[in-house]
Every structure is written in C-alpha cells, then in structure tokens.
Scaffold this motif. Structure first.
Motif, PDB file in Angstrom:
ATOM      1  N   GLU A 123       0.600  -0.954   0.572  1.00 44.51           N
ATOM      2  CA  GLU A 123      -0.322   0.042   0.141  1.00 44.51           C
ATOM      3  C   GLU A 123       1.285   1.369   0.171  1.00 44.51           C
ATOM      4  N   GLU A 124       2.164   0.772   0.815  1.00 41.63           N
ATOM      5  CA  GLU A 124       2.558   2.241   0.815  1.00 41.63           C
ATOM      6  C   GLU A 124       3.539   2.538  -0.293  1.00 41.63           C
ATOM      7  N   TYR A 127       0.895   3.593  -2.614  1.00 43.42           N
ATOM      8  CA  TYR A 127       0.735   5.602  -2.293  1.00 43.42           C
ATOM      9  C   TYR A 127       1.611   6.554  -3.015  1.00 43.42           C
ATOM     10  N   HIS A 128       2.800   6.177  -2.431  1.00 42.47           N
ATOM     11  CA  HIS A 128       4.025   6.961  -3.166  1.00 42.47           C
ATOM     12  C   HIS A 128       4.453   6.879  -4.135  1.00 42.47           C
ATOM     13  N   GLY A 129       4.495   6.010  -5.160  1.00 43.28           N
ATOM     14  CA  GLY A 129       4.649   5.491  -6.409  1.00 43.28           C
ATOM     15  C   GLY A 129       3.619   7.021  -7.642  1.00 43.28           C
ATOM     16  N   THR A 130       2.330   6.826  -6.864  1.00 39.24           N
ATOM     17  CA  THR A 130       1.366   7.441  -7.208  1.00 39.24           C
ATOM     18  C   THR A 130       1.203   8.928  -6.939  1.00 39.24           C
ATOM     19  N   LEU A 131       1.820   9.159  -6.368  1.00 43.31           N
ATOM     20  CA  LEU A 131       2.218  10.860  -5.757  1.00 43.31           C
ATOM     21  C   LEU A 131       3.342  11.211  -6.852  1.00 43.31           C
ATOM     22  N   LEU A 132       4.184  10.786  -6.949  1.00 42.09           N
ATOM     23  CA  LEU A 132       5.337  11.129  -8.328  1.00 42.09           C
ATOM     24  C   LEU A 132       4.906  11.013  -9.270  1.00 42.09           C
ATOM     25  N   PHE A 150      -2.363  -2.314  -8.782  1.00 45.62           N
ATOM     26  CA  PHE A 150      -2.428  -2.682  -6.735  1.00 45.62           C
ATOM     27  C   PHE A 150      -2.927  -1.643  -6.231  1.00 45.62           C
ATOM     28  N   PHE A 151      -3.102  -2.031  -4.936  1.00 45.61           N
ATOM     29  CA  PHE A 151      -3.743  -0.620  -3.786  1.00 45.61           C
ATOM     30  C   PHE A 151      -4.928   0.343  -4.479  1.00 45.61           C
ATOM     31  N   PRO A 152      -5.189  -0.121  -5.134  1.00 40.77           N
ATOM     32  CA  PRO A 152      -6.035   1.572  -5.388  1.00 40.77           C
ATOM     33  C   PRO A 152      -6.753   2.211  -4.454  1.00 40.77           C
ATOM     34  N   ASP A 153      -7.085   1.677  -3.116  1.00 44.66           N
ATOM     35  CA  ASP A 153      -7.246   3.069  -2.052  1.00 44.66           C
ATOM     36  C   ASP A 153      -6.114   3.525  -1.829  1.00 44.66           C
TER      37      ASP A 153
END
Length: 459
Positions: A123-124, A127-132, A150-153
């Motif tokens: 999940e982390e 989250y971090h990859g999507t932020l970047l 994966f981990f859509p939330d």
C-alpha cells in the motif's frame, strides 16, 4: 484611458448601470485551442471559470466587459488546450523507472517486473509511487490518468492529495499477488474501495482484468456481469504482442478479441490498451462494438511490440486516445511526447506525410480519449459547461520560435518543460512551472527512500 494590453485593445469601460457577472477566474491567452469545434485556433480569447466549470470562451475584450473575476491570469505568449488525458498508465510503477530496460514484453514481465512487484509492492509503495507519478503528469499538462494497478485505495488517496482527476482500475488476475489471492479476492477488495470513494468529484473506478493471458473465462464472465450491473468501464491489455495472438489461437482457437466477444465483453464500456496486432477483422469488430483504444507508441517501441495501425482505426470511427503505459516500460509519463511519436509513427506506417495531422493527434490526447471512457460530457475540450481542466503551454522560448501554428508547436516542438500552468476542476495546481501543492516538498525524499530500498534488494 487604461494602458493598452498586449493581448488586445484597451480595456473597455462597462456602462455604469450594468453589473458585471462574478466568476472565480478569468484566463486570458494569446491562443486558445478548444478542440471542439475541430481544427479551431482562437486568438486573444479568454476562459471564464466558476465553481470548477467553464462558463464561457470568448474574446478578451468581451470578457472584460462581461465578467468580474476574483482572479485574472494573463498569459501573453501562451496557448491554452484542454488538460491532457493519459488513457493508459500504471502510475505507481514510477518507482520502477529504469528497473528493467532493453527486454521484450514477456521477459520484461516474468524476469524483472513481476519479481520486483512480489518483493516490493505494498500500500505504501502504491501511495508513494502514485504521488510521484501524478506530480510528473501534472508538470506535463496531464490532468486525467486512466490508471490500472494494485492497492487502489492508496492510489485514490494519492490522486486526491495531488488534486488530479483519475479513473482507477480495479485489477483482476487469476494468480495471487501481494494485494489479493485470486480473481474473486481482487474483485471483492476492489469493489469495497469503489464503494468507499463513490461520488467523489474527481475519482472514478473501472474494472481492470489485466489481460486475456492472465484472466480465465469465468473471471471475465464475472467482470462482464459486474460491469453491466454497475455501468462501469472495463480496462484491459489486448493484443499487445504477436505472441499473445498466436498463443490465444493455440489455446482457444480464437484471437483475444474474438474470445472477449464470445464472453460478452465487447461494447462501448470497454477500453483496450495497446491493440498493436489487430487486423482488418479486428478493427471491424472494435468499430462495430464501439470499443475504445489506448495507443501507447513509446512503450510499444521500447518493448519492440510493434506499431499499432492507428490511422486505420481512426478511419473506422474508433475512439483512439494516447497513453504512456507505466514508467517502467516507457521511463516517462509524458503525453506530449506520445503525441509527437504517435504522429511520426503513423506517417511512417502509412507511408504518407499527411497521416495523423496535428489537430487530430491533439484530439487523441484530449477529446477522443474522453470519448473512449464515456466522459466527453465532462472533460476533453474547452467547452462551456465542462469541467475546467486546462493546460497552458508557453511558446515564447527561443528554441521553439517563431510560432506560425501553435498546434504544430504543441505536437512537434514544445515539451513538458514548456507547460506553465495547469488547472483541474478550476483550481490551479501548477503555476509558472511549479506545483502548488504541499506534498511537492516531500517528493524528492520519497523518491530517494524507494531508490535506496530497491537498490539494496537488487544488490
């Protein structure tokens, strides 16, 4: 008399007895390319924005008579276009940029990407990859991402924080991973995330079975039933390589698209990514069923997958948009670059310098992509009533001067370094090339953290 403006005549005076119409933002620009109507470039025009929507597109002189904006943005040497749409990406894979270069698709997946994902994806990570990845896209004028991972939330939280618009694919696979154990588990977890974010103004969700070679008939049938029940889009990799088609013929006696048709998946809610190895019958099938296509020219070149017959698909009336794929198979999330390569490859393939003209390729990056997702009433053009997703590109740099045709410059000369301003839902998220986001300060540290983690595991 007020001083003259470089963008038009002196500011006219409003009659004293007429009240000005209040708006949030007025953007005045040297050029505006609204995409609708097609092949249109307007000079010295302004966009009026209120409550996140475009209220009007009109000459600057008329806008100054009509509106009282809370904020006015004057862009003297810029062109305004709709926010670009990345029609196929795996945003979190930004953390795997450069992790596995110079490999064909199946070796790239089986020898490098899937092992790295088993080791690191969490999940982390997402989250971090999507932020970047979202920050990279916004800097390049991309306001919407059609994502699949994966981990859509975790992805939803990142897009929300970055102020970006996205459709998040709920991945479905038949084999276990870090996120879920089987197809039913993927769907159960994904649908719970969809319910959690239901009604969000900038986030939508699709069903995303990975590919015909990783999803069984029974899982496809369940996806099709859910898509119909929920009126949801379906996002899938199809016919990306020659081997995929050959293997499907051996296993099922059908090409992948024929198999999807047999399973009831083909329809206006389906978007296929890549579609490189499609023949005339495949194109007829896609057009007949109003299936959208995400063309990924750079990823297709990097993995040596081939050149999709884009001009033939467009001629058949198929809504073809542009995607970057993930940064692991492209190394950039840069739709401006995709536009350039899409046009150049089409000219080579068609043996015709007039193939895929600049206005058409800009449509692919905006309105046609929106149509492929059924979102053309909300985004994809600078039309009054649509959401104010806008990209401004500066055309005053020496390396892209002179400017005879701003649309030609968008496709062939300008790069993401020339993107100056971006608005999503009428809110400024980029100004003068700088992200206007609190998380912007954290991004370099996040990148270093994961680089260290991945390097340590590789060594």
């Amino acid at each position: 008399m007020p001083p003259p403006s470089r963008l038009g005549p002196p500011i006219p005076r409003k009659p004293m007895n007429q009240a000005l119409e209040r708006i949030d933002t007025l953007i005045e620009a040297r050029w505006v390319v609204p995409v609708e109507p097609a092949d249109t470039t307007l000079e010295n025009h302004a966009l009026a924005i209120r409550d996140g929507a475009i209220v009007a597109l009109l000459p600057i002189s008329d806008a100054r008579l009509r509106f009282s904006p809370a904020e006015t943005v004057v862009l003297e040497d810029h062109v305004l276009i709709p926010g670009l749409i990345n029609l196929h990406t795996h945003t979190a894979m930004t953390l795997l940029r450069g992790h596995a270069d110079d490999l064909p698709l199946m070796r790239w997946l089986t020898e490098a990407i899937w092992p790295a994902e088993r080791e690191h994806v969490s999940e982390e990570f997402v989250y971090h990859g999507t932020l970047l990845g979202a920050a990279e896209m916004l800097r390049g004028g991309v306001t919407f991402a059609n994502d699949m991972y994966f981990f859509p939330d975790a992805a939803a939280r990142a897009y929300e924080e970055m102020g970006m618009r996205a459709m998040i694919g709920l991945v479905v696979l038949d084999f276990p991973g870090n996120y879920a154990a089987n197809a039913d588990d993927y769907l159960h977890k994904g649908l719970a995330v969809r319910d959690k974010w239901l009604g969000h103004s900038r986030l939508d969700f699709s069903l995303a079975p990975h590919a015909p070679y990783t999803v069984s008939d029974s899982a496809f049938e369940r996806v099709g039933a859910l898509a119909e029940e929920l009126d949801a889009s379906v996002h899938i990799h199809v016919q990306e390589t020659r081997n995929e088609v050959e293997d499907s013929l051996k296993q099922y006696g059908l090409r992948p698209l024929q198999r999807l048709q047999k399973l009831g998946l083909l329809g206006p809610n389906l978007l296929i990514a890549h579609g490189v190895h499609v023949d005339d019958k495949d194109i007829e099938l896609l057009a007949l069923n109003q299936v959208g296509v995400a063309h990924n020219p750079v990823s297709n070149m990097k993995l040596a997958s081939g050149i999709a017959p884009v001009t033939a698909m467009l001629s058949a009336g198929i809504n073809v948009g542009l995607g970057t794929d993930g940064a692991a198979s492209n190394n950039r999330l840069d739709v401006l670059q995709e536009m350039r390569f899409a046009s150049l490859l089409a000219k080579i393939q068609a043996d015709d310098a007039a193939a895929l003209r600049v206005h058409k390729v800009l449509q692919m990056a905006t309105l046609l992509a929106a149509k492929a997702l059924g979102l053309q009433e909300r985004i994809g053009s600078l039309t009054p009533g649509k959401r104010a997703d806008i990209c401004s590109i500066s055309l005053n740099a020496n390396e892209i001067a002179p400017v005879f045709d701003p649309v030609s410059h968008i496709v062939f000369a300008a790069g993401r370094e020339h993107v100056s301003h971006v608005w999503v839902d009428g809110k400024g998220v980029l100004a003068n090339g700088e992200l206007l986001l609190q998380r912007n300060e954290d991004l370099p540290a996040i990148s270093r953290l994961w680089q260290n983690s991945l390097q340590n595991k590789r060594s």
